[in-house]
Design a protein around this motif. Structure first.
Motif, PDB file in Angstrom:
ATOM      1  N   GLU A  61       1.184  -1.116  -0.056  1.00 45.65           N
ATOM      2  CA  GLU A  61       0.222  -0.370  -0.106  1.00 45.65           C
ATOM      3  C   GLU A  61       1.022   0.971   0.091  1.00 45.65           C
ATOM      4  O   GLU A  61       0.756   1.879  -0.617  1.00 45.65           O
ATOM      5  CB  GLU A  61      -0.618   0.276   1.200  1.00 45.65           C
ATOM      6  CG  GLU A  61      -1.641  -0.799   1.254  1.00 45.65           C
ATOM      7  CD  GLU A  61      -3.049  -0.471  -0.012  1.00 45.65           C
ATOM      8  OE1 GLU A  61      -3.539   0.436  -0.235  1.00 45.65           O
ATOM      9  OE2 GLU A  61      -3.195  -2.120  -0.762  1.00 45.65           O
ATOM     10  N   GLN A  62       1.879   1.281   0.607  1.00 48.45           N
ATOM     11  CA  GLN A  62       2.804   2.181   0.285  1.00 48.45           C
ATOM     12  C   GLN A  62       3.258   2.417  -0.719  1.00 48.45           C
ATOM     13  O   GLN A  62       3.350   3.531  -0.547  1.00 48.45           O
ATOM     14  CB  GLN A  62       4.516   1.970   1.702  1.00 48.45           C
ATOM     15  CG  GLN A  62       3.295   2.122   3.081  1.00 48.45           C
ATOM     16  CD  GLN A  62       4.964   1.768   3.498  1.00 48.45           C
ATOM     17  OE1 GLN A  62       6.177   2.594   3.873  1.00 48.45           O
ATOM     18  NE2 GLN A  62       5.002   0.709   4.580  1.00 48.45           N
ATOM     19  N   VAL A  63       3.598   2.048  -0.900  1.00 49.39           N
ATOM     20  CA  VAL A  63       4.355   1.573  -2.483  1.00 49.39           C
ATOM     21  C   VAL A  63       3.019   2.354  -3.683  1.00 49.39           C
ATOM     22  O   VAL A  63       3.223   3.373  -4.265  1.00 49.39           O
ATOM     23  CB  VAL A  63       5.318   0.437  -3.460  1.00 49.39           C
ATOM     24  CG1 VAL A  63       5.179   0.403  -5.241  1.00 49.39           C
ATOM     25  CG2 VAL A  63       5.928  -0.033  -2.958  1.00 49.39           C
ATOM     26  N   LEU A  64       2.079   1.815  -3.630  1.00 51.67           N
ATOM     27  CA  LEU A  64       1.309   2.390  -4.291  1.00 51.67           C
ATOM     28  C   LEU A  64       0.735   3.774  -4.409  1.00 51.67           C
ATOM     29  O   LEU A  64       0.368   4.214  -4.668  1.00 51.67           O
ATOM     30  CB  LEU A  64      -0.670   0.980  -4.095  1.00 51.67           C
ATOM     31  CG  LEU A  64      -0.246  -0.538  -4.540  1.00 51.67           C
ATOM     32  CD1 LEU A  64      -1.353  -0.897  -4.474  1.00 51.67           C
ATOM     33  CD2 LEU A  64      -0.040  -0.682  -6.527  1.00 51.67           C
ATOM     34  N   THR A  65       0.425   4.499  -2.633  1.00 49.33           N
ATOM     35  CA  THR A  65       0.411   5.134  -2.564  1.00 49.33           C
ATOM     36  C   THR A  65       1.428   6.101  -2.993  1.00 49.33           C
ATOM     37  O   THR A  65       0.918   7.397  -3.878  1.00 49.33           O
ATOM     38  CB  THR A  65       0.285   5.666  -1.260  1.00 49.33           C
ATOM     39  OG1 THR A  65      -0.384   4.613  -0.705  1.00 49.33           O
ATOM     40  CG2 THR A  65       0.612   7.113  -0.376  1.00 49.33           C
ATOM     41  N   VAL A  66       2.819   6.054  -2.855  1.00 56.45           N
ATOM     42  CA  VAL A  66       3.646   6.728  -3.674  1.00 56.45           C
ATOM     43  C   VAL A  66       4.418   6.601  -5.129  1.00 56.45           C
ATOM     44  O   VAL A  66       3.828   7.967  -5.813  1.00 56.45           O
ATOM     45  CB  VAL A  66       5.399   7.151  -3.407  1.00 56.45           C
ATOM     46  CG1 VAL A  66       6.547   7.470  -3.207  1.00 56.45           C
ATOM     47  CG2 VAL A  66       5.332   6.417  -1.500  1.00 56.45           C
ATOM     48  N   GLY A  67       3.675   6.067  -5.750  1.00 55.73           N
ATOM     49  CA  GLY A  67       3.946   6.281  -7.264  1.00 55.73           C
ATOM     50  C   GLY A  67       5.140   6.112  -7.589  1.00 55.73           C
ATOM     51  O   GLY A  67       6.013   5.857  -7.234  1.00 55.73           O
ATOM     52  N   GLY A  68       4.876   6.420  -9.242  1.00 60.78           N
ATOM     53  CA  GLY A  68       6.502   6.701 -10.015  1.00 60.78           C
ATOM     54  C   GLY A  68       7.696   5.914  -9.859  1.00 60.78           C
ATOM     55  O   GLY A  68       8.526   5.442 -10.009  1.00 60.78           O
TER      56      GLY A  68
END
Length: 281
Positions: A205-212
């Motif tokens: 979820e952290q990766v999905l939130t930050v993205g890029g």
């Protein structure tokens, strides 16, 4: 393959094996003697390294005549003849063990890779190699994976950014690791893909939130967790499963919808394919 690096690998192998001369051949065979040999397959598998073998013979003696009979990537069986060579006996014997070492290991890797790739038939998922390779000959081993039907992951630390658990922990967390990585790429004017390893749904979820980023790895997820993770990503990024995935379980992960499954065993748990170079009349 990078031809310059490949030439360096072959040159080093020649120096390592021959040193100041093949004294066994020099001691008992006239220098002017000529002969013929063929590459005999002694075990069922996928042939790999024929083109490399031709390069080795050419490096030892450019006047050796090489005739390819079976191409890389072909299924072979005991009794098949992959190629014939003709020239000075000293040159053939100098090349013999180098050629066999390259081809037996490459063919072993290609054979295992094909077995994994065949388990994915009908699915979009592709099997990836890793950096778990023999130091100094990674290029040959990754080429064998490609010949066997797999896909090469990054060649080394320089051609793709992969933020694994240790990077994330040392960097102070996923968000910091991703943001500082993007800043680094901008400042250094580099265009490298970014992959981030996740160990649980919180990190996902952290990766999905930050993205890029470009790809998310699910490390040591179960197939059930993988299916849910793929659903959460929902096609926004490439996905990869990794961690203790075997021939028996690879299709279970692939059926969850991941784009890639990485398998270290393609290159670091290999039985070489049985081949031999024999003199012929």
């Amino acid at each position: 393959m990078n031809k310059e690096i490949l030439a360096q690998i072959i040159d080093f192998a020649v120096r390592e094996d021959i040193g100041d001369g093949d004294h066994s051949s020099l001691a008992c065979i006239p220098e002017e003697a000529t002969g013929r040999m063929h590459l005999l397959v002694k075990e069922t598998g996928i042939l790999a390294g024929v083109d490399l073998a031709q390069m080795v013979f050419g490096r030892i003696d450019p006047f050796v005549k090489f005739k390819k009979l079976i191409a890389d990537g072909t299924s072979v069986n005991p009794g098949d003849i992959a190629f014939t060579v003709e020239g000075k006996v000293h040159s053939l014997l100098k090349s013999e063990r180098l050629v066999l070492n390259i081809m037996q290991r490459m063919s072993g890797i290609a054979t295992v890779t094909r077995t994994y790739a065949d388990r994915l038939q009908g699915l979009k998922t592709r099997v990836l190699d890793t950096r778990k390779t023999t130091p100094g000959v990674r290029m040959l081993e990754k080429e064998a994976v490609r010949i066997g039907g797999g896909v090469n992951h990054r060649m080394g630390l320089y051609d793709m950014i992969m933020l694994k658990d240790n990077h994330i922990d040392f960097a102070g967390g996923i968000e910091k690791a991703i943001l500082t990585t993007k800043k680094y790429l901008k400042e250094t004017e580099r265009s490298l893909k970014i992959e981030v390893e996740t160990r649980n749904f919180d990190e996902l979820e952290q990766v999905l939130t930050v993205g890029g980023i470009d790809r998310i790895m699910f490390d040591n997820f179960t197939p059930e967790q993988t299916r849910e993770a793929v659903a959460r990503v929902a096609g926004r990024f490439e996905t990869e499963s990794s961690g203790n995935i075997t021939l028996d379980t690879i299709r279970d992960y692939a059926e969850c919808g991941v784009d890639y499954v990485s398998v270290g065993a393609l290159t670091h748990q290999i039985k070489s394919l049985d081949l031999s170079l024999k003199a012929i009349s």
